[in-house]
Design a protein around this motif. Sequence first.
Motif, short mmCIF file in Angstrom:
data_model
loop_
_atom_site.label_atom_id
_atom_site.label_comp_id
_atom_site.label_asym_id
_atom_site.label_seq_id
_atom_site.Cartn_x
_atom_site.Cartn_y
_atom_site.Cartn_z
N ASN A 160 -3.83 -2.94 8.71
CA ASN A 160 -3.70 -1.68 9.46
C ASN A 160 -2.26 -1.43 9.87
O ASN A 160 -1.99 -0.70 10.82
CB ASN A 160 -4.63 -1.70 10.68
CG ASN A 160 -6.05 -1.33 10.28
OD1 ASN A 160 -6.26 -0.46 9.45
ND2 ASN A 160 -7.02 -2.01 10.86
N GLY A 212 -6.86 -8.16 8.15
CA GLY A 212 -6.76 -7.63 6.81
C GLY A 212 -7.52 -8.47 5.81
O GLY A 212 -8.23 -9.42 6.17
N GLN A 229 -9.17 0.08 7.11
CA GLN A 229 -7.83 -0.39 6.78
C GLN A 229 -6.97 0.81 6.38
O GLN A 229 -7.45 1.72 5.70
CB GLN A 229 -7.86 -1.39 5.62
CG GLN A 229 -8.66 -2.66 5.92
CD GLN A 229 -7.84 -3.73 6.58
OE1 GLN A 229 -7.19 -4.55 5.94
NE2 GLN A 229 -7.87 -3.77 7.91
#
Length: 328
Positions: A160, A212, A229
Amino acid sequence: MLRTMIGRGLATCATVLGIALATTGVARAEDIVLKMAHVYTPGNIWYETAEAYKKAVEDRTQGKVKIQIADSGSTGDWPQSIEGLAIGTNDIVLQSIGTLDRYGIVAGVEAFPYLIRDLDHFRKVYNGPIGAELADAIAAQTRFRIVGAGYRGARHLTANRAVPTLEDLKGLKLRVPPLKMYSMTWAKLGASPVPMGVAELFTSMQQKVVDGQENPLEIIESMRYDEVQSHVMETAHVIGAMTFIFYDARMKRLPEDVRTVLVEEGRKAMDDASTRMAAMEAEIKKRLQGKGMTFVAVDRDAFAAKLADMPDAFPDLKPWVEKIRAVK
């Protein structure tokens, strides 16, 4: 006398019939039903590859060999599916070669970072003599036989925030598949790898349990990771290979001509998927950008250099790494 002659005649007919059945291969395989399992959902390229394989095998054997497919993880995730091969609840599993590294380290070479250079190199490795040698080595070490190699596309990092450098990776809680190769790769690059099954991943990113993940673009799109994301780092750290996995001993008990069909059609289905996937990658990137994902260039040479000593950590794989890198 007549009864004796009839008995001899019937015995002769039975012998001739037995010889005929023994020499026709597929003709004696009318009751062969093979159960395939995979985790992919309708619309996904690997779902469609499984369906294409099923059709090709059934058509070529005129329906004498049938494949029943349990898709979408309906009979378990991929580790459970592969375990099912060993106990006989599955006959075929569609998954990446590297998933077998828990049974033997040699299969882990599929996930070795910065090893396969591009699609041309991929095909020369997996469809050439090195690929055949690797398949035999995997079977000897793991008891599983791989058939065909499908270009899965390059794996990329998502998060992100932008992560363009190794410095930016520090402290990033990164979900990785529960395989040693992936954990070591990202630990050496400076991230904090978190081994985790794919079923938990979306929720874990949504709840910020992990920051992630890394996967090919088709997985990022099909699993809707764009919803949780924002950035894709174009690390291209692994170019993986999908395959059809069989339990080697059980496959060897099939009639020889049935094995021939399964191998030849498996290789063709995977090669067709490779061509499709190569064409899809650019299209998927555009669609993900349209959904708001930002693509970030990274210094791949710097990433690869950080991993230069990894072959020394896997002495059993080092000869394979050298052989594969030497393929021109």
